[in-house]
Design an enzyme around this catalytic site. Sequence first.
Site, PDB file in Angstrom:
ATOM      1  N   ALA A 179       0.800  -1.230   0.000  1.00 26.43           N
ATOM      2  CA  ALA A 179       0.000   0.000   0.000  1.00 26.43           C
ATOM      3  C   ALA A 179       0.833   1.280   0.000  1.00 26.43           C
ATOM      4  O   ALA A 179       0.460   2.268  -0.626  1.00 26.43           O
ATOM      5  CB  ALA A 179      -0.946   0.004   1.209  1.00 26.43           C
ATOM      6  N   CYS A 204      16.934   0.254   0.295  1.00 28.38           N
ATOM      7  CA  CYS A 204      17.411  -0.860   1.113  1.00 28.38           C
ATOM      8  C   CYS A 204      18.919  -0.978   1.057  1.00 28.38           C
ATOM      9  O   CYS A 204      19.547  -1.451   1.975  1.00 28.38           O
ATOM     10  CB  CYS A 204      16.789  -2.153   0.628  1.00 28.38           C
ATOM     11  SG  CYS A 204      15.079  -1.953   0.192  1.00 28.38           S
TER      12      CYS A 204
END
Length: 396
Positions: A201, A327
């Site tokens: 989301a 990341c």
Amino acid sequence: MNRIYFDHQATTPTSKEVLNEMLPFFTDIYGNGSSQHYHGREAGKYIDIARRQVADAIGCKAGEVYFTSGGTESDNWAIRGVLDGYKDKGKHIITTCIEHPAMIKTLESLQKKGLADVTFLPVDNEGFISIEDLKSAIRPDTVLISVMTANNEIGTIQDIKTIGKIAKENNIIFHTDSVQAIGNVKIDVKEMNIDLLSMSAHKFYGPKGVGALYRRNGIKMGSFMTGGEQERNMRAGTLNTPGIVGLGKAIEIATRDIDKNNKYVSELRNYFIKEVESKIDNVYYNGTKSDKCLPSNANFSFEFIEGESLLLRLDLAGISVSSGSACSSGSLEPSYVLLATGRAIELAHGSLRFSFGKNNTKEEIDYCIENLVKIVQDLRELSPLFLKKKGENKYV
Ligand SMILES: *Cc1c(COP(=O)(O)O)cnc(C)c1O
């Protein structure tokens, strides 16, 4: 300071409309969606609505949607679930070398333990896999083909429909990581022959920490989280009602406004690209300039510069961008995605990803360009390689 956000592929702000949908589920409609009493049934009703919203957005049945904690969990579950469900057939998986770390690291760790045998397909200069490579990688023990819909660093959109067709013809499960694609690329899982799809989301103006896995009915899979009987006994844990309601609303809006947003954001992006290329020398666009690119994405390599230094200088000027994926930023490794497209290590080190969103403006881009031109100039004046090239380096 006026802060500018050009990192929408790392995450997006939750839209006010979505937040307002979510708020009552923290305080008023707080029942456990699995409880049989009034409070539980009320929560369950809205979870069903969200499930329907997700299903409508991708063209599947509501019963084929499973809520998770996000893209990473959906990716993990897809891989581990299929290995578990089809272990009699084999453990060979075909994927690409530019998948998100949620895929790559999971596959590498399974491979190291001997639990999977993985073929990582290469990509061309624009980040596309070759359909011929895919076909020739298929083996009798191939249980899964997993190819991301759109790449998070360079935005390249793969030919998912053709890949789905090949998987189907060869009776192999097809998973796609659509985390970057939802809201940007129209998805119809039936038409594209997708068996499993991951979404999250927070990449489309919804809340963080909630996502979904679409699983075509009939695909054999083990559960990933064990415990209670939530999600048809497939994914244990009390359902995150506010998050799920937010996911449902966010995907409804993202699908409804897809053409409008894509047009607006790609115009900003194209203007940015034109400005960068006309005002800065020795800069290389990464990815594809065809329409098979996320509308938000502009990734450039700036020769003679460290991406990290550029990122920090832009941050000082109030502009947030990314070097590599969020990341791996902080690590000094150059982007494996850029290296896979054939970029030289030095250029991969000098790369930045700008990713635009529906709330950005042309004025913000102008401010960014103005600063970028100056900062690139400054940093290059400090670079021995640049000065050598200009013939002005007294020390080399
Ligand atoms: C962000 C991202 C993920 C991880 O999703 P989370 O919800 O943050 O766990 C996975 N795949 C891709 C392509 C992504 O961009």
